[in-house]
Motif scaffolding. Structure first.
Motif, PDB file in Angstrom:
ATOM      1  N   ARG A 205       0.595  -1.224   0.067  1.00 35.98           N
ATOM      2  CA  ARG A 205      -0.030   0.134  -0.096  1.00 35.98           C
ATOM      3  C   ARG A 205       0.895   1.255   0.076  1.00 35.98           C
ATOM      4  O   ARG A 205       0.637   2.058  -0.622  1.00 35.98           O
ATOM      5  N   ARG A 208       2.507   1.690  -3.515  1.00 38.50           N
ATOM      6  CA  ARG A 208       1.292   2.143  -4.545  1.00 38.50           C
ATOM      7  C   ARG A 208       1.044   3.605  -4.240  1.00 38.50           C
ATOM      8  O   ARG A 208       0.974   4.397  -5.121  1.00 38.50           O
ATOM      9  N   ALA A 209       0.984   4.015  -2.872  1.00 44.49           N
ATOM     10  CA  ALA A 209       0.787   5.534  -2.533  1.00 44.49           C
ATOM     11  C   ALA A 209       1.784   6.211  -3.227  1.00 44.49           C
ATOM     12  O   ALA A 209       1.728   7.529  -3.677  1.00 44.49           O
ATOM     13  N   HIS A 212       1.717   6.835  -7.010  1.00 43.19           N
ATOM     14  CA  HIS A 212       0.867   7.436  -7.398  1.00 43.19           C
ATOM     15  C   HIS A 212       1.321   8.854  -7.281  1.00 43.19           C
ATOM     16  O   HIS A 212       1.096   9.796  -8.141  1.00 43.19           O
ATOM     17  N   ASP A 213       1.797   9.572  -6.162  1.00 52.15           N
ATOM     18  CA  ASP A 213       2.531  10.680  -5.941  1.00 52.15           C
ATOM     19  C   ASP A 213       3.491  10.910  -7.007  1.00 52.15           C
ATOM     20  O   ASP A 213       3.662  12.114  -7.532  1.00 52.15           O
ATOM     21  N   MET A 215       3.765   9.709  -9.875  1.00 52.14           N
ATOM     22  CA  MET A 215       3.504   9.732 -11.287  1.00 52.14           C
ATOM     23  C   MET A 215       2.519  11.083 -11.515  1.00 52.14           C
ATOM     24  O   MET A 215       2.572  12.055 -12.417  1.00 52.14           O
ATOM     25  N   GLU A 216       1.973  11.529 -10.215  1.00 48.87           N
ATOM     26  CA  GLU A 216       1.341  12.809 -10.319  1.00 48.87           C
ATOM     27  C   GLU A 216       2.246  13.838 -10.533  1.00 48.87           C
ATOM     28  O   GLU A 216       2.054  14.899 -11.267  1.00 48.87           O
ATOM     29  N   CYS A 286       4.446  11.719   1.366  1.00 53.49           N
ATOM     30  CA  CYS A 286       3.318  11.050   0.835  1.00 53.49           C
ATOM     31  C   CYS A 286       2.855  10.320   1.745  1.00 53.49           C
ATOM     32  O   CYS A 286       3.264   9.348   2.762  1.00 53.49           O
ATOM     33  N   ARG A 288      -0.624   8.341   3.821  1.00 54.90           N
ATOM     34  CA  ARG A 288      -1.677   7.629   3.683  1.00 54.90           C
ATOM     35  C   ARG A 288      -2.318   6.996   5.030  1.00 54.90           C
ATOM     36  O   ARG A 288      -1.269   6.333   5.663  1.00 54.90           O
TER      37      ARG A 288
END
Length: 594
Positions: A205, A208-209, A212-213, A215-216, A286, A288
């Motif tokens: 997890r 993945r988080a 995601h950040d 790629m953003e 990052c 979560r």
């Protein structure tokens, strides 16, 4: 870890074990643990389990294990079985037990959260022996080295990181009930597997988080160079990988890892690279589910690479009688000198031993004529009377215009005292008084810190590993200092090894190494084989005294046995798996020992 002659202390441990336990089976794993207990000089007649305040319950291990322990605790209500989770050092992080009699017995031997049950303190026991051997163990009754623990039966299983396979800690079951050892061990293995599975899920997890950040950040209209990392993953886009290479690449990654390991650090940071360029880093955490998954860095490069001096060139001087020609070191010196001469308050950031105090003293010698240098450190106590007196003393020192007041190690200040010091400095700002210089270590406070905002200049003193061109000149300087006759030189293989060393304690450590060589060796040339074990590792970790002894014992064993891991492990009385784990921990690469 003390060295011993092969077989000698092992025989002594076996004889003692047979005398105490009357157990003819004498399991090799247990006897080896008794051997280590003897070497650690553990007293069998007394229990000494140190206590540490506030064990870390925010680690991936604790976050994964505690919910599992809570669920199992409900199922085992009133059973005379205790469940524990420990970190890799043997610190008990959590204990679950509801049986009143067992609770009393466990408290009697301090088998409770915060206490350390590593072998070096309490000898053979389930927790300590599982961690030392890297294997699941059952320690029953008289197999315990310390007499006070011999009423217990303990099944412990090491818990490993799901991808790195490094040791995170151990799961332990303890009971006073006999005859259930097989069931106890099966249960312990099952729970440890559940915990490792949950750690893998949490790690997935987090990754993945972070992805995601990352790629953003890469998908922005003008993304520029982007880096994202945590302890398990490093991601960088093509713009960064092509723009930052060689020593700059390693310096940037090293600095980014330090920031990523400090969850409070975000915002803007600047880093002077070995090439002379400056990297401006915009740090985003990052996060979560209330946990930190790493950091994303948007990088802006300023300036052009400067050609470095040839290794054989004479060291460029800063004008302050300081050794060093690396662009990032010279920039730190120049920026500090400009602030000092202007009378501006200055905050020097740098790792321990990097040269902050040396730089301040050089500035004062060169530009502090008629001014008095006063140094102070954080108070040793948080008692109100002590902190009040400390703040009063700083105020008095700063009230004298001819004073240069250096407050060292401000990273050690607690939040409340830090705020009070900031309030004092704010109150004094604008009044005619002395010059203030703060020193501290980076990545230990968040950006936007009040003390940073109060200082007119913030300068980062680079660690020695980011000044590879300076190592030769510093080494030769220290050789001349401690052997003025100038009889010794540095062979090429020794110099190469010194330049590859990560120097976790920086210039202070290099000076200590050269002082030891100057006093110990009588020959005209220092070669690679003359260098101490600490120069043969790749770890940036600052070690405790005990850890340094253990690292040196492993290195000497490997060198004695031509890098044979199996024979060295046998000599040291540890398993090959434990040997490899410790080699990874200390950054030891057998093939590099030559």
């Amino acid at each position: 870890m003390p060295r011993h002659q092969p077989g000698s202390s092992l025989r002594a441990a076996r004889e003692l074990y047979l005398e105490v336990t009357k157990d003819p089976s004498a399991r090799p794993l247990v006897v080896a643990s008794w051997q280590r207990s003897l070497e650690h000089r553990v007293k069998s007649g007394s229990l000494d389990a140190p206590y540490l305040d506030n064990p870390n319950l925010d680690s991936p291990l604790a976050r994964a294990a505690l919910p599992i322990l809570d669920r199992l605790h409900e199922q085992l209500a009133d059973d005379p079985v205790s469940m524990m989770i420990t970190d890799r050092n043997g610190v008990v992080l959590s204990r679950k037990v509801s049986h009143e009699g067992l609770t009393t017995n466990l408290n009697r031997v301090r088998l409770a959260p915060g206490h350390v049950f590593a072998e070096r303190y309490v000898g053979t026991n389930g927790i300590g022996t599982a961690l030392a051997s890297g294997r699941p163990v059952m320690i029953a009754g008289r197999e315990h080295y310390v007499e006070a623990l011999r009423d217990f039966h303990c099944a412990a299983v090491p818990i490993l990181h799901p991808t790195r396979r490094t040791l995170l800690g151990a799961f332990n079951l303890t009971t006073i009930r006999q005859g259930s050892d097989g069931m106890l061990m099966a249960f312990a293995r099952s729970v440890a597997a559940q915990i490792e599975g949950e750690i893998a899920a949490i790690t997935s997890r987090r990754e993945r988080a972070l992805f995601h950040d990352y790629m953003e950040a890469c998908s922005a209209v003008r993304p520029g160079p982007v880096l994202a990392l945590n302890r398990d993953v490093v991601m960088m886009n093509e713009q960064l990988s092509t723009a930052v290479t060689g020593p700059d690449h390693y310096a940037l990654l090293d600095h980014a890892r330090e920031i990523a390991d400090s969850p409070r650090t975000e915002g803007m940071r600047s880093l002077a690279l070995p090439s002379g360029r400056v990297a401006e880093l915009r740090v985003s955490r990052c996060r979560r589910e209330d946990s930190d998954a790493g950091a994303v860095f948007r990088v802006r490069l300023i300036g052009r690479p400067q050609p470095g001096p040839a290794v054989s060139a004479a060291p460029a001087r800063s004008g302050l009688a300081l050794i060093g020609s690396s662009p990032n070191w010279l920039r730190a010196v120049d920026d500090s000198r400009a602030a000092f001469v202007a009378g501006t308050s200055l905050h020097l950031l740098g790792e321990a031993g990097a040269g902050k105090r040396t730089l301040v003293e050089a500035l004062h010698r060169a530009h502090g004529a008629g001014r008095r240098l006063e140094m102070t450190q954080p108070p040793l106590s948080d008692a109100p009377a002590v902190t009040e007196a400390w703040l009063h003393d700083i105020g008095e020192l700063l009230a004298v215009p001819s004073h240069v007041v250096v407050v060292r190690d401000v990273h050690l200040l607690g939040d409340q005292l830090r705020q009070r010091l900031g309030n004092l400095l704010t109150h004094l700002d604008g009044t005619a008084g002395g010059q203030l210089i703060l020193t501290g270590q980076p990545s230990m406070v968040g950006t936007g810190d009040q003390l940073d905002q109060l200082c007119g200049a913030l300068v980062e003193v680079p660690p020695l590993r980011r000044r590879p061109a300076d190592i030769e000149h510093l080494a030769r300087f220290f050789l001349r200092k401690y052997r003025p006759s100038g009889e010794s030189g540095l062979a090429a293989d020794a110099l190469t090894m010194l330049q590859r060393c990560p120097w976790p304690e920086n210039v202070r450590q290099l000076e200590s190494v050269m002082r030891g060589l100057a006093r110990r060796l009588a020959g005209p040339m220092i070669r690679a084989e003359d260098l101490p074990p600490e120069c043969r590792v790749a770890s940036h970790k600052v070690l405790t005294t005990i850890e340094a002894l253990e690292r040196d014992a492993i290195l000497r064993g490997l060198m004695d046995h031509n890098s044979n891991v199996q024979r060295t492990a046998q000599d040291l009385g540890i398993s090959r798996a434990t040997m490899y784990r410790k080699m990874r921990r200390y950054g030891i690469v057998p093939s590099s020992l030559g």
